[in-house]
Design a protein around this motif. Sequence first.
Motif, mmCIF file in Angstrom:
data_model
loop_
_atom_site.group_PDB
_atom_site.id
_atom_site.type_symbol
_atom_site.label_atom_id
_atom_site.label_comp_id
_atom_site.label_asym_id
_atom_site.label_seq_id
_atom_site.Cartn_x
_atom_site.Cartn_y
_atom_site.Cartn_z
ATOM 1 N N ALA A 1 0.974 -0.347 -0.063
ATOM 2 C CA ALA A 1 -0.071 -0.173 0.121
ATOM 3 C C ALA A 1 1.246 1.664 -0.012
ATOM 4 O O ALA A 1 0.262 2.811 -0.088
ATOM 5 N N TYR A 2 2.795 1.393 -0.476
ATOM 6 C CA TYR A 2 3.420 1.978 -0.020
ATOM 7 C C TYR A 2 3.549 2.717 0.911
ATOM 8 O O TYR A 2 2.786 2.526 1.715
ATOM 9 N N ILE A 3 4.215 3.186 1.185
ATOM 10 C CA ILE A 3 5.264 3.731 2.576
ATOM 11 C C ILE A 3 4.907 6.282 2.330
ATOM 12 O O ILE A 3 5.425 5.768 1.318
ATOM 13 N N LYS A 4 3.177 6.105 2.859
ATOM 14 C CA LYS A 4 3.058 7.148 2.580
ATOM 15 C C LYS A 4 3.337 8.316 3.918
ATOM 16 O O LYS A 4 3.092 9.511 3.527
ATOM 17 N N SER A 5 3.499 7.860 4.442
ATOM 18 C CA SER A 5 3.843 9.191 5.666
ATOM 19 C C SER A 5 5.394 8.836 7.174
ATOM 20 O O SER A 5 5.690 7.470 6.711
ATOM 21 N N VAL A 6 5.859 9.871 7.379
ATOM 22 C CA VAL A 6 7.000 9.409 8.525
ATOM 23 C C VAL A 6 6.772 7.973 9.026
ATOM 24 O O VAL A 6 7.332 7.670 9.262
ATOM 25 N N ASP A 7 5.078 8.427 9.704
ATOM 26 C CA ASP A 7 4.942 6.736 10.336
ATOM 27 C C ASP A 7 5.226 6.003 10.033
ATOM 28 O O ASP A 7 5.392 4.942 11.180
ATOM 29 N N GLU B 1 6.798 15.159 -2.157
ATOM 30 C CA GLU B 1 8.271 14.970 -2.415
ATOM 31 C C GLU B 1 8.504 15.577 -0.928
ATOM 32 O O GLU B 1 9.630 15.660 -0.531
ATOM 33 N N ALA B 2 7.912 16.836 -0.785
ATOM 34 C CA ALA B 2 7.587 16.856 0.869
ATOM 35 C C ALA B 2 7.656 15.373 1.316
ATOM 36 O O ALA B 2 9.003 15.533 3.155
ATOM 37 N N THR B 3 6.687 15.290 1.971
ATOM 38 C CA THR B 3 7.150 14.006 2.699
ATOM 39 C C THR B 3 7.614 13.076 2.243
ATOM 40 O O THR B 3 8.882 11.654 3.654
ATOM 41 N N LEU B 4 8.541 12.804 1.326
ATOM 42 C CA LEU B 4 9.722 11.939 0.953
ATOM 43 C C LEU B 4 10.439 12.815 1.683
ATOM 44 O O LEU B 4 11.841 11.352 2.596
ATOM 45 N N ASP B 5 11.430 14.190 1.666
ATOM 46 C CA ASP B 5 12.477 14.370 2.074
ATOM 47 C C ASP B 5 12.040 14.271 3.665
ATOM 48 O O ASP B 5 13.303 14.050 4.532
ATOM 49 N N ALA B 6 10.511 14.076 3.733
ATOM 50 C CA ALA B 6 10.433 14.144 6.151
ATOM 51 C C ALA B 6 11.351 12.736 6.160
ATOM 52 O O ALA B 6 11.306 12.581 6.861
ATOM 53 N N MET B 7 10.638 11.346 5.366
ATOM 54 C CA MET B 7 11.732 9.990 5.671
ATOM 55 C C MET B 7 12.875 10.350 5.050
ATOM 56 O O MET B 7 13.446 9.559 6.799
ATOM 57 N N HIS B 8 13.637 10.159 4.726
ATOM 58 C CA HIS B 8 14.543 10.650 4.836
ATOM 59 C C HIS B 8 15.514 11.628 5.537
ATOM 60 O O HIS B 8 16.097 11.121 6.011
ATOM 61 N N GLU B 9 14.873 12.621 6.295
ATOM 62 C CA GLU B 9 15.361 13.484 7.264
ATOM 63 C C GLU B 9 15.920 12.178 8.632
ATOM 64 O O GLU B 9 16.716 12.516 9.132
ATOM 65 N N ARG B 10 14.059 11.664 8.490
ATOM 66 C CA ARG B 10 14.608 10.658 9.836
ATOM 67 C C ARG B 10 15.597 9.861 9.549
ATOM 68 O O ARG B 10 15.933 9.201 10.308
ATOM 69 N N LEU B 11 15.782 9.466 8.215
ATOM 70 C CA LEU B 11 16.447 7.827 7.755
ATOM 71 C C LEU B 11 17.702 8.336 8.258
ATOM 72 O O LEU B 11 18.676 8.030 9.320
ATOM 73 N N ARG B 12 18.244 9.996 7.626
ATOM 74 C CA ARG B 12 19.809 10.755 7.573
ATOM 75 C C ARG B 12 19.609 10.968 9.397
ATOM 76 O O ARG B 12 21.237 10.527 10.392
ATOM 77 N N ALA B 13 19.173 11.202 10.373
ATOM 78 C CA ALA B 13 18.981 11.577 11.690
ATOM 79 C C ALA B 13 19.085 10.362 12.529
ATOM 80 O O ALA B 13 20.138 9.901 13.293
ATOM 81 N N LEU B 14 18.587 8.836 11.881
ATOM 82 C CA LEU B 14 18.964 8.061 12.724
ATOM 83 C C LEU B 14 20.433 7.353 12.675
ATOM 84 O O LEU B 14 20.468 6.892 13.869
#
Length: 180
Positions: A19-25, A63-76
């Motif tokens: 169903a796709y990964i659609k949010s940071v949550d 794109e903003a949601t994708l960027d937020a996911m990737h910021e979370r990845l980088r932070a972790l």
Amino acid sequence: MNKLIILDRDGVINQDSDAYIKSVDEWIPIPGSIEAIARLSQAGYTVVVATNQSGIGRGYYDEATLDAMHERLRALVAEQGGKLGRIYHCPHSPDDGCDCRKPLPGLIDQIVTDYGDVSGATLIGDSLRDLEAGISRHCQPVLVLTGKGQKTLDKGLPDSLGDVAIFNSLADFVDHTVKD
């Protein structure tokens, strides 16, 4: 030896969803994957990500949601003392006719532009299209059995891929590759 490692995202770093990964949550790391990236980084590898994100082209997220996911990845990864290189993504739907949607090599070509020759670099994915994109640019394919990996293996890997290393997970690959 090429010290560049190219990772697919969904099913390799984080849990995948039909169903796709659609949010940071909804972006949930696979146990051990964040630490694995940090260990690769600490061992002198440059780790980059190449990911199809057709959910953008399909209108499921932006794109903003994708960027937020990737910021979370980088932070972790940073919290574990590691560093992640660039993240490349194809935002197109399968019908857009782009050259960056894996198995086409456009994302890999973008990596070549930024990092130089990828011949011999390890490309880790959980699907045939990931491995095919890497093979087209002489990367060493590695299949992980997380995400769609077991299903990919069960279907059988084509001879055109050559010798494919198979690991249970990204963490398992790193345990085998990096001797701390």
